[in-house]
Design a protein around this motif. Sequence first.
Motif, PDB file in Angstrom:
ATOM      1  N   ALA A 383      48.230  33.082  26.932  1.00  0.00           N
ATOM      2  CA  ALA A 383      49.160  33.983  27.615  1.00  0.00           C
ATOM      3  C   ALA A 383      50.594  33.459  27.551  1.00  0.00           C
ATOM      4  N   ALA A 384      50.754  32.163  27.665  1.00  0.00           N
ATOM      5  CA  ALA A 384      52.093  31.587  27.583  1.00  0.00           C
ATOM      6  C   ALA A 384      52.692  31.781  26.197  1.00  0.00           C
ATOM      7  N   ASP A 385      51.856  31.683  25.148  1.00  0.00           N
ATOM      8  CA  ASP A 385      52.346  31.831  23.779  1.00  0.00           C
ATOM      9  C   ASP A 385      52.654  33.277  23.421  1.00  0.00           C
ATOM     10  N   THR A 386      51.882  34.187  23.964  1.00  0.00           N
ATOM     11  CA  THR A 386      52.006  35.598  23.562  1.00  0.00           C
ATOM     12  C   THR A 386      52.699  36.468  24.595  1.00  0.00           C
ATOM     13  N   SER A 387      52.943  35.939  25.798  1.00  0.00           N
ATOM     14  CA  SER A 387      53.541  36.713  26.903  1.00  0.00           C
ATOM     15  C   SER A 387      52.671  37.893  27.312  1.00  0.00           C
ATOM     16  N   GLU A 388      51.380  37.797  27.036  1.00  0.00           N
ATOM     17  CA  GLU A 388      50.468  38.853  27.477  1.00  0.00           C
ATOM     18  C   GLU A 388      50.115  38.631  28.932  1.00  0.00           C
ATOM     19  N   PRO A 389      49.919  39.702  29.718  1.00  0.00           N
ATOM     20  CA  PRO A 389      49.637  39.558  31.157  1.00  0.00           C
ATOM     21  C   PRO A 389      48.264  38.947  31.410  1.00  0.00           C
ATOM     22  N   LEU A 390      48.185  38.048  32.345  1.00  0.00           N
ATOM     23  CA  LEU A 390      46.938  37.416  32.754  1.00  0.00           C
ATOM     24  C   LEU A 390      46.980  37.255  34.262  1.00  0.00           C
ATOM     25  N   ALA A 391      45.895  37.613  34.918  1.00  0.00           N
ATOM     26  CA  ALA A 391      45.823  37.480  36.371  1.00  0.00           C
ATOM     27  C   ALA A 391      44.525  36.794  36.751  1.00  0.00           C
ATOM     28  N   VAL A 392      44.600  35.960  37.791  1.00  0.00           N
ATOM     29  CA  VAL A 392      43.424  35.300  38.338  1.00  0.00           C
ATOM     30  C   VAL A 392      43.140  35.893  39.702  1.00  0.00           C
ATOM     31  N   ILE A 393      41.894  36.319  39.912  1.00  0.00           N
ATOM     32  CA  ILE A 393      41.472  36.859  41.209  1.00  0.00           C
ATOM     33  C   ILE A 393      40.524  35.849  41.836  1.00  0.00           C
ATOM     34  N   SER A 394      40.824  35.456  43.047  1.00  0.00           N
ATOM     35  CA  SER A 394      40.045  34.427  43.751  1.00  0.00           C
ATOM     36  C   SER A 394      39.283  35.053  44.904  1.00  0.00           C
ATOM     37  N   HIS A 484      37.911  35.936  51.586  1.00  0.00           N
ATOM     38  CA  HIS A 484      39.318  36.061  51.216  1.00  0.00           C
ATOM     39  C   HIS A 484      39.413  36.408  49.739  1.00  0.00           C
ATOM     40  N   VAL A 485      40.097  37.473  49.402  1.00  0.00           N
ATOM     41  CA  VAL A 485      40.303  37.891  48.018  1.00  0.00           C
ATOM     42  C   VAL A 485      41.792  37.902  47.739  1.00  0.00           C
ATOM     43  N   GLY A 486      42.224  37.105  46.786  1.00  0.00           N
ATOM     44  CA  GLY A 486      43.637  37.041  46.441  1.00  0.00           C
ATOM     45  C   GLY A 486      43.834  37.037  44.945  1.00  0.00           C
ATOM     46  N   ARG A 487      45.120  37.126  44.524  1.00  0.00           N
ATOM     47  CA  ARG A 487      45.391  37.168  43.108  1.00  0.00           C
ATOM     48  C   ARG A 487      46.689  36.448  42.811  1.00  0.00           C
ATOM     49  N   ALA A 488      46.832  36.015  41.563  1.00  0.00           N
ATOM     50  CA  ALA A 488      48.066  35.362  41.119  1.00  0.00           C
ATOM     51  C   ALA A 488      48.264  35.646  39.645  1.00  0.00           C
ATOM     52  N   ARG A 489      49.531  35.830  39.257  1.00  0.00           N
ATOM     53  CA  ARG A 489      49.859  36.051  37.860  1.00  0.00           C
ATOM     54  C   ARG A 489      50.070  34.714  37.162  1.00  0.00           C
ATOM     55  N   ALA A 490      49.669  34.634  35.906  1.00  0.00           N
ATOM     56  CA  ALA A 490      49.848  33.397  35.166  1.00  0.00           C
ATOM     57  C   ALA A 490      51.291  33.240  34.718  1.00  0.00           C
ATOM     58  N   THR A 491      51.759  32.025  34.786  1.00  0.00           N
ATOM     59  CA  THR A 491      53.048  31.658  34.201  1.00  0.00           C
ATOM     60  C   THR A 491      52.754  30.512  33.251  1.00  0.00           C
ATOM     61  N   SER A 492      53.654  29.631  33.091  1.00  0.00           N
ATOM     62  CA  SER A 492      53.385  28.471  32.255  1.00  0.00           C
ATOM     63  C   SER A 492      52.688  27.366  33.034  1.00  0.00           C
ATOM     64  N   ASP A 493      52.315  27.660  34.314  1.00  0.00           N
ATOM     65  CA  ASP A 493      51.658  26.662  35.149  1.00  0.00           C
ATOM     66  C   ASP A 493      50.302  26.285  34.571  1.00  0.00           C
ATOM     67  N   ALA A 494      49.813  25.117  34.940  1.00  0.00           N
ATOM     68  CA  ALA A 494      48.449  24.714  34.595  1.00  0.00           C
ATOM     69  C   ALA A 494      47.470  25.479  35.460  1.00  0.00           C
ATOM     70  N   TRP A 495      46.179  25.283  35.183  1.00  0.00           N
ATOM     71  CA  TRP A 495      45.156  26.088  35.836  1.00  0.00           C
ATOM     72  C   TRP A 495      45.036  25.814  37.325  1.00  0.00           C
ATOM     73  N   LEU A 496      45.235  24.558  37.777  1.00  0.00           N
ATOM     74  CA  LEU A 496      45.021  24.245  39.187  1.00  0.00           C
ATOM     75  C   LEU A 496      46.033  24.941  40.086  1.00  0.00           C
ATOM     76  N   PRO A 497      47.327  24.870  39.810  1.00  0.00           N
ATOM     77  CA  PRO A 497      48.281  25.614  40.650  1.00  0.00           C
ATOM     78  C   PRO A 497      48.000  27.112  40.666  1.00  0.00           C
ATOM     79  N   LEU A 498      47.543  27.625  39.548  1.00  0.00           N
ATOM     80  CA  LEU A 498      47.257  29.051  39.476  1.00  0.00           C
ATOM     81  C   LEU A 498      46.116  29.426  40.413  1.00  0.00           C
ATOM     82  N   LEU A 499      45.060  28.640  40.402  1.00  0.00           N
ATOM     83  CA  LEU A 499      43.953  28.910  41.312  1.00  0.00           C
ATOM     84  C   LEU A 499      44.368  28.779  42.759  1.00  0.00           C
TER      85      LEU A 499
END
Length: 513
Positions: A383-394, A484-499
């Motif tokens: 996603a960082a290389d292509t700028s395609e949208p990615l979202a994580v749902i927790s 609890h259900v939440g979501r976050a958009r991916a940036t250039s962050d690593a996986w742990l901050p995203l979760l």
Amino acid sequence: MVAGLCAMMLSASGAMAPVDDALYAAYVRNAPLARDGETVLIAIDDRSLQALGQWPWPRRTHARLVNLLDAAGARSVALDLLMPERDRDPGSDDALAQAMRTSGRVVLPVNAGTAAAGAPAEELVPVAPLGDAARALGHTDLESGRDSASALYLKAGIGAPRWPALPLALLGVERNDLAAPPKPGRNASRAWERTDRVLLRFSGPAGTYPQYSYADVLDGRVPDDAFRGRRIIVGATAAGLGHVIATPMPGGRMSTLEYLANATETLAQRAQVHALDPATCALLAFLATTLAAGLALQPALRARLLVNAVVVMGLVAVSLLAVSAAQTWWGPSAAVVAVVVLGAVSLVVDLRRSTDRAHLDGVTGLLSRRRFLHRLRGAIAHAADTSEPLAVISLEFSGFERYRARAGELEAAVLLARLAKLMHAELDGAGDFAGRTSDAGLASVVLHRSDAAVDAMVDRLRTQAAAVVRNAEGDDGATALQVHVGRARATSDAWLPLLRRAAADGRRPAVRA
């Protein structure tokens, strides 16, 4: 069923025939036919050519040999010498014919040949006075089977298989059960036809049968006792004159003379082996493989492999038992190959399933934490290389430990499985995936979704998860179980901050079940 059909087609194709021939050859080599001592060979060897002169010899020479063997009390005599033309000495043919009539126990050969290149095949029968004087005629069209598994056609001839094999004719003289002289074939194709194919047994390698030099016999250096009551086969072994036949015995090859001796001994002891026809072989391959497939339906891989190994050994054992006890040969290689392939495919499938199970969480059926995080790292980088949208749902719980302590391990697992099913149902895009991230946490990764689509997904999960949790907890709400259900958009962050961001989003505000 599929394995059985494959075995049937493999057997019918003949592709495994060399393997079957090698197995039969191994049987013949390790189970030699006991020699009854009735067959004696006289060889036209190099020493005989030196003593008696250049070949061909005058047929008066053969007449001397026939008279000598008759006087010695030979039971029967086969002269494996093609004599389709008159001798240069006009009186030689008459002398040999007279010797054969006096003996009444001499067999001469017949074979196929051509008068000139490109001419149609014709039968090379003994010239008239000799053919008429012989007690019987027999063909010498000997087949050395594939991979040294030797065979013999009991009948052969031009236009029709009308001549018995020379060993069969020789035994007919001994038993006095010769058939009436055969009529010429009428097949317009004038082809050399063969029938009644049998597989031979062998008494041993070259040198097994007693063999004397032609010249020594004529010179009286061999006592009459060596021939009295015996069947005698005369043939060429000299270099450039005799032929060799491939056999399964040690050493691999023997002269045609010795081959005829083994063939005659096989027929004399009625030890010839009859090979099953191709259709029957294919049917047996189908039945054996289908049975093996049914027996191998074991839940444990080790049990299936053991069954397959036992079946393979059983197929070979049945084949060898049939040839030794019933003189019937069935080549089992097509069925063996099908069973082995069946076992190999089963092994590969099981290994793949085991690998898949290692990547899945046993309770939820989603990806395990390690596999999920591995894929998440790759998805973030992409996603960082292509700028395609990615979202994580927790999806996480509060009070899950208390719920598990009160409801039990099984109920807690059922609850997680139901929520995992809800989460998995939302993965409708290529590349989406979900996994278990902690004891009481699930997460999914969705690609190519707009913010509105992700928000709608989160809202659905909140509503549906709340209903599932409410139903599981009951009316008392004693455990204060919350989802609890939440979501976050991916940036250039690593996986742990995203979760962590996705989980924190789910807790503002917490959704009470």
